[in-house]
Design a protein around this motif. Structure first.
Motif, PDB file in Angstrom:
ATOM      1  N   THR A  35      38.832  53.730  44.377  1.00 48.10           N
ATOM      2  CA  THR A  35      37.621  54.422  43.902  1.00 48.10           C
ATOM      3  C   THR A  35      36.656  53.467  43.198  1.00 48.10           C
ATOM      4  O   THR A  35      35.448  53.680  43.239  1.00 48.10           O
ATOM      5  CB  THR A  35      37.963  55.590  42.948  1.00 48.10           C
ATOM      6  OG1 THR A  35      38.659  55.070  41.817  1.00 48.10           O
ATOM      7  CG2 THR A  35      38.809  56.636  43.636  1.00 48.10           C
ATOM      8  N   ASP A  36      37.163  52.437  42.549  1.00 50.89           N
ATOM      9  CA  ASP A  36      36.287  51.416  41.964  1.00 50.89           C
ATOM     10  C   ASP A  36      36.062  50.287  42.958  1.00 50.89           C
ATOM     11  O   ASP A  36      34.945  49.797  43.116  1.00 50.89           O
ATOM     12  CB  ASP A  36      36.936  50.796  40.707  1.00 50.89           C
ATOM     13  CG  ASP A  36      36.666  51.610  39.465  1.00 50.89           C
ATOM     14  OD1 ASP A  36      35.541  52.131  39.346  1.00 50.89           O
ATOM     15  OD2 ASP A  36      37.571  51.734  38.630  1.00 50.89           O
ATOM     16  N   LEU A  37      37.121  49.881  43.598  1.00 52.74           N
ATOM     17  CA  LEU A  37      37.048  48.699  44.449  1.00 52.74           C
ATOM     18  C   LEU A  37      36.080  48.891  45.616  1.00 52.74           C
ATOM     19  O   LEU A  37      35.289  48.000  45.938  1.00 52.74           O
ATOM     20  CB  LEU A  37      38.450  48.371  44.966  1.00 52.74           C
ATOM     21  CG  LEU A  37      38.594  46.973  45.538  1.00 52.74           C
ATOM     22  CD1 LEU A  37      39.837  46.296  44.990  1.00 52.74           C
ATOM     23  CD2 LEU A  37      38.666  47.023  47.047  1.00 52.74           C
ATOM     24  N   ASN A 118      40.492  47.648  36.052  1.00 53.33           N
ATOM     25  CA  ASN A 118      39.064  47.506  36.344  1.00 53.33           C
ATOM     26  C   ASN A 118      38.275  47.016  35.125  1.00 53.33           C
ATOM     27  O   ASN A 118      37.233  46.406  35.248  1.00 53.33           O
ATOM     28  CB  ASN A 118      38.526  48.853  36.829  1.00 53.33           C
ATOM     29  CG  ASN A 118      37.165  48.721  37.453  1.00 53.33           C
ATOM     30  OD1 ASN A 118      36.957  47.863  38.310  1.00 53.33           O
ATOM     31  ND2 ASN A 118      36.224  49.535  37.020  1.00 53.33           N
ATOM     32  N   ALA A 119      38.801  47.322  33.938  1.00 57.30           N
ATOM     33  CA  ALA A 119      38.299  46.741  32.677  1.00 57.30           C
ATOM     34  C   ALA A 119      36.854  47.112  32.355  1.00 57.30           C
ATOM     35  O   ALA A 119      36.160  46.357  31.680  1.00 57.30           O
ATOM     36  CB  ALA A 119      38.457  45.213  32.699  1.00 57.30           C
ATOM     37  N   GLY A 155      37.053  40.284  27.054  1.00 59.77           N
ATOM     38  CA  GLY A 155      35.597  40.333  27.074  1.00 59.77           C
ATOM     39  C   GLY A 155      35.166  41.333  28.127  1.00 59.77           C
ATOM     40  O   GLY A 155      36.003  42.067  28.664  1.00 59.77           O
ATOM     41  N   TYR A 156      33.853  41.354  28.408  1.00 59.00           N
ATOM     42  CA  TYR A 156      33.328  42.321  29.362  1.00 59.00           C
ATOM     43  C   TYR A 156      34.015  42.143  30.721  1.00 59.00           C
ATOM     44  O   TYR A 156      33.945  41.071  31.314  1.00 59.00           O
ATOM     45  CB  TYR A 156      31.807  42.147  29.498  1.00 59.00           C
ATOM     46  CG  TYR A 156      31.196  43.103  30.482  1.00 59.00           C
ATOM     47  CD1 TYR A 156      31.116  44.462  30.186  1.00 59.00           C
ATOM     48  CD2 TYR A 156      30.723  42.658  31.704  1.00 59.00           C
ATOM     49  CE1 TYR A 156      30.574  45.349  31.097  1.00 59.00           C
ATOM     50  CE2 TYR A 156      30.169  43.544  32.621  1.00 59.00           C
ATOM     51  CZ  TYR A 156      30.110  44.895  32.309  1.00 59.00           C
ATOM     52  OH  TYR A 156      29.583  45.767  33.212  1.00 59.00           O
ATOM     53  N   ARG A 157      34.697  43.158  31.166  1.00 59.09           N
ATOM     54  CA  ARG A 157      35.419  43.165  32.451  1.00 59.09           C
ATOM     55  C   ARG A 157      36.369  41.989  32.617  1.00 59.09           C
ATOM     56  O   ARG A 157      36.582  41.481  33.725  1.00 59.09           O
ATOM     57  CB  ARG A 157      34.430  43.217  33.615  1.00 59.09           C
ATOM     58  CG  ARG A 157      33.776  44.586  33.722  1.00 59.09           C
ATOM     59  CD  ARG A 157      32.967  44.720  34.973  1.00 59.09           C
ATOM     60  NE  ARG A 157      32.481  46.088  35.119  1.00 59.09           N
ATOM     61  CZ  ARG A 157      33.084  47.050  35.818  1.00 59.09           C
ATOM     62  NH1 ARG A 157      34.218  46.806  36.412  1.00 59.09           N
ATOM     63  NH2 ARG A 157      32.569  48.248  35.901  1.00 59.09           N
ATOM     64  N   ALA A 158      36.916  41.532  31.507  1.00 60.12           N
ATOM     65  CA  ALA A 158      37.854  40.403  31.556  1.00 60.12           C
ATOM     66  C   ALA A 158      39.117  40.776  30.802  1.00 60.12           C
ATOM     67  O   ALA A 158      39.069  41.455  29.771  1.00 60.12           O
ATOM     68  CB  ALA A 158      37.217  39.180  30.919  1.00 60.12           C
ATOM     69  N   SER A 159      40.253  40.316  31.332  1.00 61.12           N
ATOM     70  CA  SER A 159      41.524  40.632  30.682  1.00 61.12           C
ATOM     71  C   SER A 159      42.479  39.454  30.808  1.00 61.12           C
ATOM     72  O   SER A 159      42.181  38.474  31.495  1.00 61.12           O
ATOM     73  CB  SER A 159      42.155  41.880  31.316  1.00 61.12           C
ATOM     74  OG  SER A 159      42.761  41.538  32.553  1.00 61.12           O
ATOM     75  N   VAL A 160      43.623  39.579  30.162  1.00 64.41           N
ATOM     76  CA  VAL A 160      44.626  38.505  30.220  1.00 64.41           C
ATOM     77  C   VAL A 160      45.466  38.586  31.496  1.00 64.41           C
ATOM     78  O   VAL A 160      46.309  37.730  31.742  1.00 64.41           O
ATOM     79  CB  VAL A 160      45.579  38.543  29.002  1.00 64.41           C
ATOM     80  CG1 VAL A 160      44.808  38.345  27.698  1.00 64.41           C
ATOM     81  CG2 VAL A 160      46.373  39.857  28.968  1.00 64.41           C
ATOM     82  N   MET A 161      45.239  39.618  32.310  1.00 62.51           N
ATOM     83  CA  MET A 161      46.047  39.770  33.529  1.00 62.51           C
ATOM     84  C   MET A 161      45.760  38.618  34.501  1.00 62.51           C
ATOM     85  O   MET A 161      44.604  38.309  34.782  1.00 62.51           O
ATOM     86  CB  MET A 161      45.727  41.105  34.199  1.00 62.51           C
ATOM     87  CG  MET A 161      46.562  41.378  35.433  1.00 62.51           C
ATOM     88  SD  MET A 161      46.367  43.081  36.010  1.00 62.51           S
ATOM     89  CE  MET A 161      44.650  43.115  36.463  1.00 62.51           C
ATOM     90  N   ILE A 167      49.739  45.444  37.235  1.00 60.92           N
ATOM     91  CA  ILE A 167      50.116  46.405  36.200  1.00 60.92           C
ATOM     92  C   ILE A 167      51.151  47.320  36.848  1.00 60.92           C
ATOM     93  O   ILE A 167      50.897  47.869  37.931  1.00 60.92           O
ATOM     94  CB  ILE A 167      48.907  47.236  35.738  1.00 60.92           C
ATOM     95  CG1 ILE A 167      47.859  46.329  35.084  1.00 60.92           C
ATOM     96  CG2 ILE A 167      49.344  48.338  34.778  1.00 60.92           C
ATOM     97  CD1 ILE A 167      46.570  47.059  34.704  1.00 60.92           C
ATOM     98  N   VAL A 168      52.308  47.452  36.223  1.00 58.92           N
ATOM     99  CA  VAL A 168      53.302  48.364  36.799  1.00 58.92           C
ATOM    100  C   VAL A 168      53.403  49.668  36.006  1.00 58.92           C
ATOM    101  O   VAL A 168      53.763  50.696  36.566  1.00 58.92           O
ATOM    102  CB  VAL A 168      54.698  47.693  36.944  1.00 58.92           C
ATOM    103  CG1 VAL A 168      54.656  46.607  38.003  1.00 58.92           C
ATOM    104  CG2 VAL A 168      55.226  47.156  35.629  1.00 58.92           C
TER     105      VAL A 168
END
Ligand SMILES: Cc1cc2nc3c(=O)[nH]c(=O)nc-3n(C[C@H](O)[C@H](O)[C@H](O)COP(=O)(O)OP(=O)(O)OC[C@H]3O[C@@H](n4cnc5c(N)ncnc54)[C@H](O)[C@@H]3O)c2cc1C
Length: 273
Positions: A35-37, A118-119, A155-161, A167-168
């Motif tokens: 839905t986002d992608l 999606n962040a 940060g904006y749309r950024a993560s440590v992933m 993500i499980v």
């Protein structure tokens, strides 16, 4: 709108091990409910040509309670959350948030894991998880790690992933106190949030906002004022200093600041003794 299907190399993972191997070795981007992608592909803001469809991995579905922890599989949809007796008992504000996401079609396809990955600072489930100190469970071929949601976004749309991780699940520790969720958008349904807030009124109040900063934020100074017996006027003044909303196409910073304060007051009066 332009269709982005042609030119994509999409493969389907049958197992979690397959998917993890593909994101690591073939550098494929995971696609869950899409839905986002799919929107990002159409707008040209995302240009992956290699995708792996994880929708069929049943190990990533399901909502359970392990000891006193609520465990929400990454592929849990909003509809699953709305129907779940575990969510109704342990995290009813997630069901409240899920009912306000998009419309039934999006609720049937959109996943909680996708919302987190999606962040977007406007993601409706994010304040819910931030307010309850949820933990994101990340898995790669070699390891698993648990990251508190408050440390997940950088940060904006950024993560440590990392690109080789999925993500499980999301783990939610026991929540003590009254839960409260509100979303303010242009309309009651099918609207991206201008402001979204989740709160828990327990021994220590916990309040998280979306759309008032580059990432979801806990209003920790405001929480401290309330925990120390400060008045709602003092807490409101603190909140105005604490959040940093911006002007964008959905709203103005001034509107967001005023509505954030109004929602704080509403949270406090609705959950009071
Ligand atoms: C019409 C419409 C209305 C919407 N309304 C709302 C709304 O009201 N509130 C709201 O919050 N959102 C809304 N959304 C956004 C969207 O539905 C959610 O963010 C959804 O939860 C994303 O999940 P998905 O499974 O579709 O993710 P996808 O689109 O499949 O993926 C999104 C991103 O997450 C990554 N990803 C997905 N799953 C994983 C995983 N398990 N591990 C690692 N990475 C992963 C993908 O690679 C991609 O980068 C709306 C979208 C549309 C199109």
């Amino acid at each position: 709108m332009r269709t982005a299907i042609s030119g994509l190399d999409l493969t389907r993972a049958r197992t979690l091990a397959d998917a993890l191997r593909m994101v690591r070795d073939e550098h494929r981007t995971p696609i869950a409910g899409a839905t986002d992608l799919y929107v990002a592909l159409n707008f040209g803001t995302l240009k992956p040509s290699l995708l792996v469809d994880i929708w069929g991995i049943d190990d990533l579905r399901g909502i359970s309670v392990n000891g006193d922890t609520l465990v929400i599989g990454a592929l849990t949809t909003y509809t699953d959350a709305i129907k779940s007796p575990h969510v109704a008992t342990h995290l009813p504000m997630l069901a409240d948030a899920s009912r306000l996401v998009g419309g039934p079609q999006i609720q049937n396809r959109g996943t909680i894991g996708g919302n987190i990955a999606n962040a977007s600072p406007a993601g409706d489930s994010l304040p819910v998880f931030a307010a309850v100190d949820a933990v994101v469970v990340l898995q790669s071929v070699d390891s698993e790690r648990r990251v508190p949601l408050q440390d997940f976004y950088t940060g904006y749309r950024a993560s440590v992933m990392r690109p080789d991780e999925l993500i499980v699940a999301i783990e939610v520790p026991p929540v003590d106190g009254k839960q409260w969720f509100r979303k303010v958008g242009t309309r009651a349904a099918q609207a991206i949030s201008k402001i979204v807030v989740a709160g828990v009124r327990g021994e220590t109040p916990r309040i998280a906002y979306g759309s008032v900063a580059p990432t979801v934020v806990r209003a920790r100074e405001t929480e401290r004022v309330l925990a120390n017996g400060g008045s709602i006027d003092d807490a409101s003044a603190m909140l105005e200093r604490e959040i940093t909303p911006i002007d964008d196409l959905r709203s103005t910073a001034d509107y967001r600041r005023r509505v954030s304060v109004n929602l704080l007051r509403r949270f406090w009066s609705d959950t009071g003794p």
